[in-house]
Scaffold this active site. Structure first.
Site: not given
Ligand code: UDP
Length: 324
Positions: A31, A36, A73, A76, A140, A279, A281
């Site tokens: 790591d 981490g 690693a 993300s 990502y 953005a 999502d």
């Molecule tokens: N989300 C939200 N508010 C926050 C953080 C996340 O509404 O402060 C939403 C985000 O847009 C997604 C879901 O919660 O739809 C899960 O987000 P997270 O970042 O936990 O995981 P991801 O799905 O991006 O891996």
């Protein structure tokens, strides 16, 4: 077995490393500690500090001889990847290239790779099976898909025994191991920070998605259940084979449902505010985990959202400043 865990000081990597130590494997964590925490490396595992982007270091490390590698690693964060695509490809694809090259040189024959549901993008069918077309909506997911494909080619070319586990949303904590990101961007820890009063409110990113309540839907899987799948995958894979499995519970929860569950677990009032979509999502990611259940006998033991939230809450209360 003697195993190398890249990213073993991170959230998922540390839990898997601790499970491997517990199962009696000789475990080495690689790591760079950029994300981490030294304190998250489990007792009984040795830490080798360095970056996967340092090719000579990776070669030297692998040359010590390993039976297998579990590769966590990576960078993300979806939104960050949209801002910095080159950095994501350099780290995630470049790091994997160095790792696979060094594994090839050292004759390491087994790999479990931490992949993601983000490779599916906006899925046509839900729950998503592994046969669904891939089409990541952010760098990502694209970088992880590139590595998935690379691993498939290496398995074919060189007889690597490999498994990609496509995680949906990982949550919860395991004993002294929990989630401690800086900055924190994940929904459940953010909601719990609001419950603890260290954050004023939770922004709901997007309230106009085509979902039951307009907020995005995700499939949450407990970190301990997710962790156990890695050992099963490591043992089951055969030379020349690249298996790909989804890892989730098969049920989706909206952002608002997560907030509601956290209110009920913590007994705290959690303030929310509407915010624009984040953005990259996708609206809904829910796994079909039929394949890993059928092939490896994997079963989630903690499928309930409340159990995940209450384990995360307990960890947060025991570690108010995270690992620091
Ligand atoms: N989300 C939200 N508010 C926050 C953080 C996340 O509404 O402060 C939403 C985000 O847009 C997604 C879901 O919660 O739809 C899960 O987000 P997270 O970042 O936990 O995981 P991801 O799905 O991006 O891996």
């Amino acid at each position: 077995m003697k195993l190398l865990v890249t990213g073993g000081a991170g959230y998922v990597g540390s839990v898997v490393a601790s499970q491997l130590v517990e199962a009696g494997h000789e475990t080495v964590v690689l790591d760079d500690l950029s994300k981490g925490h030294k304190e998250a490396v489990p007792e009984g595992a040795r830490l080798v500090e360095g970056s996967l982007l340092d090719e000579a270091f990776v070669r030297e490390t692998l040359a010590r001889g390993f039976d297998g590698v579990l590769h966590f690693a990576a960078l993300s964060l979806v939104a960050e990847s949209v801002e910095e695509p080159e950095r994501y490809y350099r780290n995630n694809v470049g790091g994997a290239l160095n790792l696979l090259g060094a594994m090839g040189e050292a004759g390491v024959g087994r790999l479990v790779f931490s992949s993601t549901a983000a490779v599916y993008g906006e899925p046509g069918e839900v729950p998503i099976p592994e046969t669904a077309p891939t089409g990541p909506t952010n760098p990502y997911g694209s970088s992880k898909l590139a590595v998935d494909r690379l691993i498939g080619h290496v398995a074919e070319a060189r007889g690597l025994a490999a498994t990609s586990l496509r995680y949906f949303n990982v949550a919860g904590a395991s004993g002294r191991f929990g989630e401690d990101h800086h900055p924190e961007t994940h929904l459940i820890p953010i909601v719990l920070q609001a419950a603890a009063g260290t954050r004023e409110s939770v922004k709901i990113f997007g309230t106009d998605y085509p979902t039951r309540d307009g907020t995005a839907v995700r499939d949450y899987v407990h970190i301990e259940d997710l962790g156990r799948a890695h050992q099963l995958a490591l043992e089951a894979s055969e030379p020349g084979e690249h298996r790909v499995y989804n890892l989730g519970n098969g049920s989706g929860f909206s952002v608002l449902q997560v907030v509601e569950a956290a209110r009920s677990v913590t007994g705290e009032d959690i303030r929310t505010e509407e915010a624009p979509r984040r953005a990259g999502d996708p609206p809904e990611l829910v796994a079909s985990s039929d394949a890993i259940r059928a092939d490896l006998g994997w079963r989630p033991e903690k499928p309930g959202l409340e159990a995940m939230i209450s384990d995360a809450w307990a960890w947060m209360q025991e570690h108010p400043d995270g690992y620091e």
